[in-house]
Write a protein that holds these residues in place. Structure first.
Motif, PDB file in Angstrom:
ATOM      1  N   ARG A 129      44.562  61.086  30.145  1.00  0.00           N
ATOM      2  CA  ARG A 129      43.380  60.774  30.950  1.00  0.00           C
ATOM      3  C   ARG A 129      42.691  62.064  31.419  1.00  0.00           C
ATOM      4  O   ARG A 129      41.466  62.184  31.360  1.00  0.00           O
ATOM      5  CB  ARG A 129      43.789  59.920  32.165  1.00  0.00           C
ATOM      6  CG  ARG A 129      43.765  58.420  31.866  1.00  0.00           C
ATOM      7  CD  ARG A 129      44.081  57.570  33.096  1.00  0.00           C
ATOM      8  NE  ARG A 129      45.509  57.516  33.347  1.00  0.00           N
ATOM      9  CZ  ARG A 129      46.334  56.636  32.778  1.00  0.00           C
ATOM     10  NH1 ARG A 129      45.867  55.735  31.944  1.00  0.00           N
ATOM     11  NH2 ARG A 129      47.620  56.652  33.052  1.00  0.00           N
ATOM     12  N   LEU A 148      41.448  64.111  28.003  1.00  0.00           N
ATOM     13  CA  LEU A 148      40.582  63.485  27.000  1.00  0.00           C
ATOM     14  C   LEU A 148      39.797  62.290  27.530  1.00  0.00           C
ATOM     15  O   LEU A 148      39.295  61.489  26.752  1.00  0.00           O
ATOM     16  CB  LEU A 148      41.421  63.044  25.794  1.00  0.00           C
ATOM     17  CG  LEU A 148      41.993  64.165  24.939  1.00  0.00           C
ATOM     18  CD1 LEU A 148      42.999  63.602  23.969  1.00  0.00           C
ATOM     19  CD2 LEU A 148      40.876  64.880  24.179  1.00  0.00           C
ATOM     20  N   SER A 149      39.715  62.177  28.866  1.00  0.00           N
ATOM     21  CA  SER A 149      39.013  61.028  29.451  1.00  0.00           C
ATOM     22  C   SER A 149      39.549  59.713  28.902  1.00  0.00           C
ATOM     23  O   SER A 149      38.834  58.713  28.824  1.00  0.00           O
ATOM     24  CB  SER A 149      37.495  61.089  29.184  1.00  0.00           C
ATOM     25  OG  SER A 149      36.940  62.220  29.768  1.00  0.00           O
ATOM     26  N   TRP A 150      40.809  59.720  28.489  1.00  0.00           N
ATOM     27  CA  TRP A 150      41.466  58.544  27.906  1.00  0.00           C
ATOM     28  C   TRP A 150      41.195  57.278  28.708  1.00  0.00           C
ATOM     29  O   TRP A 150      41.378  57.244  29.920  1.00  0.00           O
ATOM     30  CB  TRP A 150      42.965  58.803  27.837  1.00  0.00           C
ATOM     31  CG  TRP A 150      43.767  57.606  27.448  1.00  0.00           C
ATOM     32  CD1 TRP A 150      44.463  56.768  28.271  1.00  0.00           C
ATOM     33  CD2 TRP A 150      43.943  57.117  26.123  1.00  0.00           C
ATOM     34  NE1 TRP A 150      45.068  55.791  27.529  1.00  0.00           N
ATOM     35  CE2 TRP A 150      44.776  55.957  26.217  1.00  0.00           C
ATOM     36  CE3 TRP A 150      43.493  57.527  24.871  1.00  0.00           C
ATOM     37  CZ2 TRP A 150      45.157  55.232  25.099  1.00  0.00           C
ATOM     38  CZ3 TRP A 150      43.877  56.792  23.763  1.00  0.00           C
ATOM     39  CH2 TRP A 150      44.689  55.661  23.882  1.00  0.00           C
ATOM     40  N   GLY A 151      40.740  56.254  28.018  1.00  0.00           N
ATOM     41  CA  GLY A 151      40.586  54.949  28.642  1.00  0.00           C
ATOM     42  C   GLY A 151      39.440  54.853  29.629  1.00  0.00           C
ATOM     43  O   GLY A 151      39.325  53.879  30.348  1.00  0.00           O
ATOM     44  N   GLU A 152      38.582  55.889  29.658  1.00  0.00           N
ATOM     45  CA  GLU A 152      37.473  55.832  30.607  1.00  0.00           C
ATOM     46  C   GLU A 152      36.190  55.367  29.955  1.00  0.00           C
ATOM     47  O   GLU A 152      35.919  55.656  28.812  1.00  0.00           O
ATOM     48  CB  GLU A 152      37.244  57.233  31.225  1.00  0.00           C
ATOM     49  CG  GLU A 152      38.093  57.428  32.458  1.00  0.00           C
ATOM     50  CD  GLU A 152      37.994  58.833  32.970  1.00  0.00           C
ATOM     51  OE1 GLU A 152      36.926  59.459  32.846  1.00  0.00           O
ATOM     52  OE2 GLU A 152      38.999  59.328  33.482  1.00  0.00           O
ATOM     53  N   ARG A 153      35.378  54.685  30.758  1.00  0.00           N
ATOM     54  CA  ARG A 153      34.051  54.341  30.271  1.00  0.00           C
ATOM     55  C   ARG A 153      33.041  55.233  30.948  1.00  0.00           C
ATOM     56  O   ARG A 153      33.311  55.922  31.873  1.00  0.00           O
ATOM     57  CB  ARG A 153      33.698  52.891  30.494  1.00  0.00           C
ATOM     58  CG  ARG A 153      34.081  52.228  31.768  1.00  0.00           C
ATOM     59  CD  ARG A 153      33.339  50.919  31.844  1.00  0.00           C
ATOM     60  NE  ARG A 153      33.601  50.174  30.635  1.00  0.00           N
ATOM     61  CZ  ARG A 153      32.632  49.663  29.878  1.00  0.00           C
ATOM     62  NH1 ARG A 153      31.370  49.824  30.212  1.00  0.00           N
ATOM     63  NH2 ARG A 153      32.915  48.988  28.794  1.00  0.00           N
TER      64      ARG A 153
END
Lengths: 251, 251, 251, 251
Positions: D243, D246-251
């Motif tokens: 997260r 890589l901004s994993w799972g973010e909108r």
């Protein structure tokens, strides 16, 4: 012989398909495609009977033996010069309001999807109790290595060779740029939660059985104690099946 | 004021939403999110009324104006220092048994999908009468540039800036390795044919209206004569919206 | 006849390849593959001579005519029953320290990549002066529709039919989840900036010419005034070429 | 203290970094980012010394401890209330003309790539002696689970949690529609063969060491006998690192 097949013969010893395992056959010969094997596989999984699956149509991922090779493979079986390929299964427990509602074994995959006209659903995925991601999508696939060439592949998931001790969680059409398929240990607990369902959401097992879900339902996926045991004459048919079925590696 | 909004005021001049275009307003102010704008956009498309869409929640792809910027934008409108951004629409004609059955205009996309429990469907796509591909999939999206950030993006399609004169056809979860999204000219005719439907297939317009399809139905997609006309104070909000909505370009 | 070809004949009228356009031929017959056509195409682009490209090996995306169809196509040419397919070219201007350093025309693509051993580079992409994204990657491809089936396809870009008035910018192996290929108008200005280059970065034109870049170099890509003009007997060979070259749409 | 660090102190007991393992430290504290840990990790892999990696900059995938948490983690280490996370390494043997030429251990990945200006190379991948695929590409990555968030991710590979017993082979920009990343057992033998190299090809280990390859070279990848042992206070930082990085799972 199961009842359905028995219709084509004069043999009287037909029994309902679901009762077949009670007769403890030594070997089950499955004539059909991957779909047939999926349902027969689930029936015999609990007793571990080896399955010799013969493909009547095009080569399948699970049904590597062609009709013309049936007798050769059967002889291999009789003379003990065969392999048993154990394919891991996935068990999905549906938990509702803190209670286990039902459970299912899958050879390919457990799929949670929104209903047809519905908008996307809100799903959460947890791994061993830790949040993996929350996202809006058409659904989520939890797949065995065997199922990685089925719906998982269509949803852009990676291919796992059948013997990897792992599961893969792949979102279906997530409205998000920041997700990728995740490959986790075979002994992990992957939980898919239906956090928001505008209309209707379904749990599907191997593409064949469907259960309607409620908001807040947890689907806990882990390794099944059962395996599907496939009779093979030789190893290494996996990439050949990929080439035949999906033009794998071809230009 | 449309009837639904009128409930919140004492103003008597409420008319049903579908009759609003007959009153030929000079400007329509749309308060809501992208979904609201999609439906209002389709209603006013035939008369070409400019829409000033104000976002009440999070920034949208279509609704770039925040509530706090409403008066500034309105002043821009009054003093003629604004832009009108014309967004191309897509027209889908549903042909059944050789006859036009119905037609729909979409600002985002025309989506053909299999029903919920159904197996994948067999679809064919043609471009100006030539076969593009035949494949088994969950469905097919035909999207405008405007719609490229909607369902098309979730199905792994490319992003088109809103002003490109093109359409994009993107398969949804094709069980095939050999397909990619296809970008075609804006004046092309893209036909999606429902070749095999195990159970149920649907045509959905902008994610909001659905029609049940029959085997053999052709959905002919081409540019609509209408456009949706958005009032903007300045250009270039597209990638900003992408960044806000989708963490575009962020690590 | 160019000099290289002339070696195989006794004909004395050989001229260097680069001087061929000065002789203003009415038609150029190109024997070879896509690579040959790319270099010949760039040479004749400025004078617009039609090219009849004959494939000596496997079918190409640009070289749709087989050797066995050469005479038929030539007759078509003589009797004016042929088509001229104009393929858009891309012009890349290399700007260094505020000055135009050089410029190049490409039929397929302009590619900016890091050098071999180097770590990833830092690139920025701008569209008509607005930031699209900044990211770390192996490189960036700016492709014409014609080039969309070349390197762009390998980098997971979408396919554009050759007649779309657009360009596509596709990152090569970005270390970022939040990027997608971007399709922009054909008359747009796409700027790729080499913001950080650990070691070496290169500008490559149609995979054939390479120029070393410096940090801060801008590569400004826009439509070239030239086109490559291909002689065809009929339309619609594009998806056939895709099928032949890439097993397009096959299972 | 290694020699390089010693420059910053007056302490005389500096030794060259490569000789550090001979002094058999009980714990190695690594101050730096993921790159530093990769090189230190390879040095201490053969003796198995635990590494406490402290991040001086942004959070890393390998360096989960921030400087502010250093003492807390050290205390955890002293009081034995810590975890040792063993990360599997990959061993690559370079075989040339039937002989083992050299071998390398990698914590992240073994990458085979074409040289900078070169055209694509022709590569073949074999799994336990069976052909997986032959293809034209920029290269091939063989990655550990740990390396799945590094170059593999940029090349569109799946994410594997660090504890999965598997390797993943991912093609880099293959000019082919019919390939996908392949996840195989951790104890498998994956061979990458440089079948055709127009110009130059390189073997890179963890992005840090490079060896020039010859046509016909085999790179045989299998599990290394060594592991990198990371000191952790708690489990489950993997998706948090995703997260953050890589901004994993973010909108």
């Amino acid at each position: 012989l199961d009842e359905e097949s028995a219709r084509y013969t004069s043999d009287a010893r037909a029994v309902p398909r679901a009762e077949l395992p009670q007769h403890a056959p030594e070997l089950v010969i499955v004539l059909g495609g991957d779909g047939t094997l999926l349902s027969v596989g689930r029936i015999f999984a609990s007793v571990g009977t080896p399955l010799l699956s013969v493909n009547l149509g095009t080569l399948g991922f699970l049904t590597e033996v062609r009709l013309s090779e049936l007798y050769e493979t059967l002889e291999g079986w009789c003379h003990d010069c065969h392999l048993i390929e154990k394919r891991a299964m996935l068990r999905a427990e549906l938990w509702r309001n803190g209670q286990k509602h039902s459970e299912y074994d899958a050879l390919n995959d457990i799929v949670v999807t929104k209903g047809e006209i519905a908008r996307m659903g809100d799903f959460a995925v947890e791994l061993d109790g830790n949040t993996v991601a929350q996202f809006r999508a058409d659904g989520v696939i939890v797949s065995t290595p065997t199922g990685s060439t089925a719906y998982n592949l269509a949803a852009n998931g990676p291919i796992l060779t059948p013997n990897v001790d792992a599961m893969v969680a792949t979102p279906i059409c997530p409205h998000l740029l920041t997700l990728r398929p995740i490959v986790v240990r075979g002994d992990a607990l992957l939980t898919v939660r239906a956090e928001g369902i505008p209309n209707l959401a379904l749990l599907t097992v191997d593409g064949q059985r469907a259960v309607e879900l409620c908001v807040g339902d947890d689907i806990r996926c882990h390794k099944s104690p059962y395996t599907v045991n496939l009779v093979r004459l030789k190893e290494g048919g996996f990439f050949e099946a990929l080439r035949t079925k999906l033009s794998w590696g071809e230009r």
